[in-house]
Scaffold this active site. Structure first.
Site, short mmCIF file in Angstrom:
data_model
loop_
_atom_site.label_atom_id
_atom_site.label_comp_id
_atom_site.label_asym_id
_atom_site.label_seq_id
_atom_site.Cartn_x
_atom_site.Cartn_y
_atom_site.Cartn_z
N SER A 117 0.67 -1.41 -0.13
CA SER A 117 0.15 0.10 -0.10
C SER A 117 0.81 0.99 0.55
O SER A 117 0.31 2.23 -0.18
CB SER A 117 -0.52 0.35 0.54
OG SER A 117 -0.95 -1.33 1.46
N HIS A 138 -1.48 -3.39 -6.94
CA HIS A 138 -2.51 -2.59 -5.72
C HIS A 138 -3.88 -3.14 -5.68
O HIS A 138 -4.51 -1.91 -5.96
CB HIS A 138 -2.43 -1.46 -4.83
CG HIS A 138 -2.54 -0.58 -4.08
ND1 HIS A 138 -2.99 0.48 -3.38
CD2 HIS A 138 -2.88 -1.15 -2.81
CE1 HIS A 138 -2.78 0.84 -2.37
NE2 HIS A 138 -3.26 -0.79 -2.00
N GLU A 150 -4.81 -1.07 -8.35
CA GLU A 150 -4.12 0.48 -9.01
C GLU A 150 -2.45 -0.50 -9.47
O GLU A 150 -2.08 -1.21 -8.54
CB GLU A 150 -3.91 0.68 -7.79
CG GLU A 150 -3.45 2.54 -7.78
CD GLU A 150 -3.21 3.32 -6.31
OE1 GLU A 150 -3.12 2.68 -5.38
OE2 GLU A 150 -3.20 4.37 -6.69
N ASN A 188 -3.99 5.00 -1.75
CA ASN A 188 -3.86 6.25 -0.05
C ASN A 188 -2.81 7.60 -0.26
O ASN A 188 -3.56 8.25 1.00
CB ASN A 188 -3.08 5.44 0.48
CG ASN A 188 -3.10 3.75 0.74
OD1 ASN A 188 -4.48 3.78 1.16
ND2 ASN A 188 -2.77 2.68 0.27
P1 NAD Z 1 -1.99 -9.47 6.64
O1 NAD Z 1 -1.27 -8.96 7.98
O2 NAD Z 1 -2.94 -10.29 6.88
O3 NAD Z 1 -1.17 -10.86 6.19
C1 NAD Z 1 0.38 -10.65 5.77
C2 NAD Z 1 0.93 -11.87 5.94
O4 NAD Z 1 2.29 -12.25 5.25
C3 NAD Z 1 0.94 -12.33 7.55
O5 NAD Z 1 -0.14 -14.20 7.07
C4 NAD Z 1 2.26 -13.08 7.25
O6 NAD Z 1 2.53 -14.97 8.15
C5 NAD Z 1 2.77 -13.00 6.05
N1 NAD Z 1 4.07 -13.43 5.89
C6 NAD Z 1 4.71 -12.36 6.72
N2 NAD Z 1 6.15 -12.59 5.79
C7 NAD Z 1 6.32 -13.27 5.07
C8 NAD Z 1 7.29 -14.31 4.41
N3 NAD Z 1 8.36 -13.35 4.48
N4 NAD Z 1 6.81 -15.01 3.98
C9 NAD Z 1 5.53 -14.89 3.37
N5 NAD Z 1 4.66 -14.52 4.17
C10 NAD Z 1 4.73 -13.83 5.13
O7 NAD Z 1 -1.93 -7.89 5.91
P2 NAD Z 1 -2.31 -7.37 4.91
O8 NAD Z 1 -3.61 -6.73 5.11
O9 NAD Z 1 -3.11 -9.18 4.11
O10 NAD Z 1 -1.59 -7.20 3.91
C11 NAD Z 1 -1.05 -7.90 3.03
C12 NAD Z 1 -0.32 -6.48 2.18
O11 NAD Z 1 -1.27 -5.72 1.40
C13 NAD Z 1 0.60 -5.09 2.80
O12 NAD Z 1 1.11 -4.62 1.81
C14 NAD Z 1 0.03 -3.95 2.84
O13 NAD Z 1 -0.01 -3.04 2.65
C15 NAD Z 1 -1.22 -4.15 1.49
N6 NAD Z 1 -2.71 -4.32 1.10
C16 NAD Z 1 -3.36 -4.12 2.43
C17 NAD Z 1 -4.73 -3.85 2.58
C18 NAD Z 1 -5.85 -4.15 2.96
O14 NAD Z 1 -7.21 -3.69 3.28
N7 NAD Z 1 -5.92 -5.08 4.68
C19 NAD Z 1 -5.38 -3.56 1.27
C20 NAD Z 1 -4.36 -2.73 0.19
C21 NAD Z 1 -3.00 -3.17 0.38
#
Ligand code: NAD
Length: 282
Positions: A117, A138, A150, A188
């Site tokens: 993000s 994204h 995005e 964002n």
């Molecule tokens: P989350 O915390 O729910 O999930 C992240 C996962 O990544 C966890 O399960 C963790 O165990 C895993 N992880 C960490 N290190 C790792 C590695 N080395 N290898 C494999 N897996 C690993 O996070 P999320 O909300 O799903 O966000 C994930 C990404 O998406 C982030 O970059 C975030 O910025 C982006 N994002 C989030 C949203 C949202 O609304 N939550 C929206 C758009 C983008």
């Protein structure tokens, strides 16, 4: 292209795996946290179930999609894919390390996309020897529902990579919008200051959370108010993005509201902890 790996099986990763599998891709979902993969699969099954009940997906399509998803706890599962979508924890060092590993393990022709993000796509690309093949994809939360992706072009991203990723997004029946790499991209950079301003309104006693949200819903036609949306995204995620905007632009207009910081410190992270600006009992 028909083989994808999704790295990170959290909120976003399981949604991304869901849509790829639904549209015919062989999908491997990778996570390092114990138990997370089983939970992600259960979430994906439940989300497909909901679609079947709504009549938007047939039971046959659901079964075929579920059969296309496999899980792995090691990054070496990317060895035969054409595209990787990284959706791991939003932490720069974690993602840098993942991109270095992906560059080593994925086939030379594979494209490496990040769902970040707020972390610079250009900097992620610089961790690899294939910066022309690194790009931002994204997705929005919840992924199976939201139409937009995005597409973020880093400084070194090749035109060919952009063209291919736009085609992939369209094949997933989503709408790509291409932007250049910049802190917070467009989504964002525009959304987070609005959420932050809503938090300031609550902090300063201008209005209660539901009043702020009602004004934005009824007055501006937003389907969800900014504070309910912040609870959905996760207040820790919002704070993190605001910190990055504040730091990278060096502009005080992005300063996170102290109330937001306090709520995160208290563990009121929104839906995922059952309490944020609202209380969630499910
Ligand atoms: P989350 O915390 O729910 O999930 C992240 C996962 O990544 C966890 O399960 C963790 O165990 C895993 N992880 C960490 N290190 C790792 C590695 N080395 N290898 C494999 N897996 C690993 O996070 P999320 O909300 O799903 O966000 C994930 C990404 O998406 C982030 O970059 C975030 O910025 C982006 N994002 C989030 C949203 C949202 O609304 N939550 C929206 C758009 C983008």
């Amino acid at each position: 292209m028909s083989r994808v790996a999704v790295v990170g099986a959290g909120t976003m990763g399981n949604g991304v795996a869901h849509v790829f599998a639904e549209h015919g891709w062989d999908t491997v979902l990778i996570d390092v946290a114990p138990g997370l993969l089983e939970r992600a699969l259960a979430t994906i099954r439940a989300n497909f179930e909901r679609q079947v009940k709504k009549g938007t997906v047939t039971a046959e399509r659901r079964d075929a999609a579920l059969a296309r998803i496999r899980v792995s706890s090691g990054l070496d599962a990317v060895k035969d894919v054409e595209l990787v979508v990284e959706a791991a924890t939003e932490q720069a060092e974690t993602k840098f390390k993942i991109f270095r590993e992906l560059d080593r393990l994925a086939p030379p022709a594979a494209l490496l996309a990040s769902n970040t993000s707020s972390i610079s796509i250009t900097t992620l690309a610089a961790q690899t020897k294939r910066p022309g093949q690194v790009i931002g994809m994204h997705f929005m939360n919840p992924v199976p529902v939201m139409q937009l992706v995005e597409v973020v072009r880093g400084m070194e991203t090749a035109d060919e990579t952009v063209v291919k990723v736009v085609e992939v997004v369209e094949a997933l029946h989503k709408i790509p919008v291409v932007v250049n790499d910049s802190p917070g991209f467009v989504s964002n950079r525009v959304l987070m200051p609005m959420i932050n301003e809503a938090v300031y309104c609550v902090m300063e006693g201008v209005a209660a959370p539901d009043a702020v949200d009602q004004i934005m819903k009824l007055g501006m036609n937003h389907p969800v108010g900014p504070l309910a949306l912040a609870d959905l995204i996760g207040l820790d995620v919002c704070l993190h993005i605001l910190d990055i905007l504040h730091h990278d632009f060096g502009d005080p207009k992005y300063r996170p509201a102290p109330l937001l910081r306090k709520m995160v410190a208290a563990g009121r992270l929104g839906r995922k902890t059952g309490r944020g600006f609202y209380v969630y009992r499910d």
